[in-house]
Design an enzyme around this catalytic site. Structure first.
Site, PDB file in Angstrom:
ATOM      1  NE  ARG A  92     -39.105 -51.924  20.712  1.00 27.08           N
ATOM      2  CZ  ARG A  92     -38.799 -52.103  21.984  1.00 27.08           C
ATOM      3  NH1 ARG A  92     -37.692 -52.759  22.311  1.00 27.08           N
ATOM      4  NH2 ARG A  92     -39.574 -51.624  22.939  1.00 27.08           N
ATOM      5  CB  CYS A 150     -31.601 -53.869  12.098  1.00 28.64           C
ATOM      6  SG  CYS A 150     -31.184 -53.110  10.513  1.00 28.64           S
ATOM      7  CB  CYS A 162     -29.336 -56.708   8.924  1.00 26.23           C
ATOM      8  SG  CYS A 162     -29.433 -56.479  10.727  1.00 26.23           S
ATOM      9  CB  CYS A 211     -27.502 -54.831  13.234  1.00 26.18           C
ATOM     10  SG  CYS A 211     -28.184 -53.178  13.047  1.00 26.18           S
ATOM     11  CG  ASP A 219     -16.784 -96.328  16.426  1.00 28.62           C
ATOM     12  OD1 ASP A 219     -17.909 -96.642  16.821  1.00 28.62           O
ATOM     13  OD2 ASP A 219     -16.475 -96.230  15.218  1.00 28.62           O
ATOM     14  CB  THR A 278     -29.833 -46.240  15.357  1.00 26.70           C
ATOM     15  OG1 THR A 278     -29.274 -47.484  15.800  1.00 26.70           O
ATOM     16  CG2 THR A 278     -28.832 -45.506  14.488  1.00 26.70           C
ATOM     17  NE  ARG A 331     -22.323 -43.801   8.775  1.00 21.13           N
ATOM     18  CZ  ARG A 331     -22.656 -42.520   8.801  1.00 21.13           C
ATOM     19  NH1 ARG A 331     -22.221 -41.703   7.856  1.00 21.13           N
ATOM     20  NH2 ARG A 331     -23.458 -42.068   9.746  1.00 21.13           N
ATOM     21  CB  CYS A 350     -26.150 -54.931   9.750  1.00 12.98           C
ATOM     22  SG  CYS A 350     -27.363 -53.674   9.273  1.00 12.98           S
TER      23      CYS A 350
END
Length: 500
Positions: free
Chosen positions: A61, A63, A66, A32, A456, A28, A39, A36
């Site tokens: 690039r 998504c 999401c 993501c 402490d 694609t 699928r 996301c």
């Protein structure tokens, strides 16, 4: 995590891993967040990246479904004390925008060429690409959360021009800035308000964080708040019957002064943590956002931390009762050292009294938050007026003034780009500074997750309250690398005992 552990995380759409790595899908051309809702891609099409910048560099690039740039930051930058982790802390604080790659490299003790090679090998992207990704994330936050003019968003995010801003948003999100702003409206994200285009610019926006979130960090800051510089209200003081909390303060940023307030409203939908800020120079916004996130430890992975702490029988009940405890950070490293030196070996109330007296040396400022009229004194102001304002043993006063003089002269320089080892080498030679002071500064300035302050007094008192740990180590090494969070649980247990 190996490939298949990460793949199982994206198959489960596990929100705990959002911001910790990014999933790029070759079929694609997008990347993501792990949760996301799309699928699950085939494993052979998936590449995992440590940073969004690395995914950008590889040609992917973001998504649009999401919105991977909308997640909390990466907790690894606090866990890691290597060059990559130190560099990312400084990049998020805006060092490249102010000083360039050469300035970042000088702070880390490397040449620009060496640093570029190290970051490219470790994180998949060089310093300029990492800085660009950080600017894009800030820009998206401002676009969807405020009504700021696009030109103001550009400069507030660290871009040098509107054209550079438009080009970067287009490359990262494959959308125009106006389209990115529309995604916030479609998702129902809160849109804050911004004052007219005059200094100071005031804005309100939500701060993303990983749940669970323990609001006890507001109580920690409230009992240590210096009047005139800080202000806080908590459920414990009768304000906010619904559990709401607020914390506000003034601070210096690289280009000017600012004030901010952070509010938490657990009864509101989404339990928003909301920042309202007034800054003189919009270029300081990235540094402000970074420092507020560090102050409230918003990039932590609380579920992983709680799971690890709960395995220690001494902490199991405390972790069950207090989910998502945070380690408070620092908005000014030099200020934190002075506060630590004043606070060692005395009670929190006594330290607050001493700091209130010392605050008279600070410059007056017109704050946007009522009741905030001073800045914490600079090192130079402390060096000049500290002896007249401090009370107590002369040796302690001498030590504090000497540290202030060293910071004012530049002989002592430390900050977010240090690691625990370099911090120790710089601070331990100072008179009046011991292992407790170094550990406390490392916890709060560096966000070091594995500090246990064994000597402490409050830690020792907390140990008396918690169940005995037969056969377990005294320094809680079983829960490493999360001993700073164990320290917070012990401090909380000691504070509850005192109140009861």
């Amino acid at each position: 995590m190996d490939f298949w552990q990460r793949y199982r995380a994206i198959d489960a759409r596990d929100t705990r891993f959002d911001g910790q790595f990014f999933t790029a899908v070759s079929s694609t051309g997008i990347y993501c967040r792990p949760s996301c809702p799309a699928r699950t891609p085939k494993a052979e099409n998936v590449t995992f990246y440590e940073t969004s910048a690395a995914a950008h560099e590889a040609g992917y690039r973001a998504c649009k479904r999401c919105l991977p740039e909308a997640v909390p930051g990466t907790p690894a930058w606090n866990i890691r004390s290597d060059i990559a982790g130190r560099a990312m802390r400084l990049i998020n604080d805006g060092v490249i925008t102010r000083e360039g790659v050469d300035g970042l490299a000088n702070r880390l003790g490397y040449s620009a060429r060496q640093l570029n090679r190290i970051l490219s090998n470790e994180l998949g992207a060089g310093p300029l690409s990492l800085a660009r990704a950080s600017r894009a994330q800030t820009a998206r936050t401002l676009l969807v959360s405020t009504d700021m003019l696009l030109a103001d968003v550009a400069f507030a995010s660290g871009f040098n021009s509107v054209r550079q801003f438009n080009d970067t948003i287009g490359e990262v999100f494959a959308m125009t800035p106006t389209a990115v702003r529309a995604t916030g409206a479609k998702s129902g994200q809160h849109r804050g308000t911004v004052a007219a285009a005059r200094a100071p610019a005031a804005l309100t926006l939500n701060l993303p964080y990983r749940e669970p979130f323990d609001p006890g960090i507001f109580d920690f800051l409230a009992v240590r708040a210096v009047p005139g510089i800080e202000a806080a209200s908590t459920s414990a003081d009768g304000t906010g019957a619904d559990g709401s909390r607020t914390y506000a303060r003034t601070l210096r940023l690289p280009r000017g002064n600012a004030s901010f307030s952070v509010s938490y409203k657990p009864s509101a939908p989404g339990k928003p943590l909301q920042l309202t800020a007034a800054v003189v120079d919009l270029h300081d916004l990235p540094a402000l956002l970074s420092r507020v996130r560090r102050l409230f430890d918003l990039d932590a992975d609380p579920q992983a931390i709680d799971d690890a702490l709960a395995t220690d029988p001494r902490l199991t009940a405390s972790v069950t009762a207090i989910r998502g405890i945070r380690v408070p950070g620092a908005v000014d490293p030099h200020e934190l050292l002075i506060r630590a030196m004043i606070g060692q070996q005395i009670t929190v109330a006594a330290a607050r009294t001493a700091l209130t007296q010392l605050s008279a040396a600070g410059s007056r400022v017109d704050g946007a938050v009522p009741g905030l009229e001073r800045l914490f004194p600079t090192a130079a102001e402390l060096a000049e007026h500290g002896r007249a304002l401090l009370r107590g043993p002369q040796r302690r006063i001498d030590s504090i003034v000497a540290a202030a003089e060293a910071m004012a002269s530049g002989a002592l320089d430390f900050g977010y780009g240090d690691d625990p080892t370099s911090l120790e080498s710089k601070l331990l030679p100072l008179p009046g500074v011991g292992p407790w002071t170094v550990g406390y500064v490392a916890m709060r300035v560096l966000g070091a997750p594995d500090v246990f302050l064994a000597n402490d007094a409050a830690v020792r008192n907390g140990l008396k309250v918690l169940p005995a740990g037969t056969g377990l180590s005294a320094d809680f090494r079983e829960v490493s690398p999360w001993r700073s969070y164990a320290t917070m649980h012990l401090w909380r247990a000691a504070a509850v005992k005192i109140r009861s």
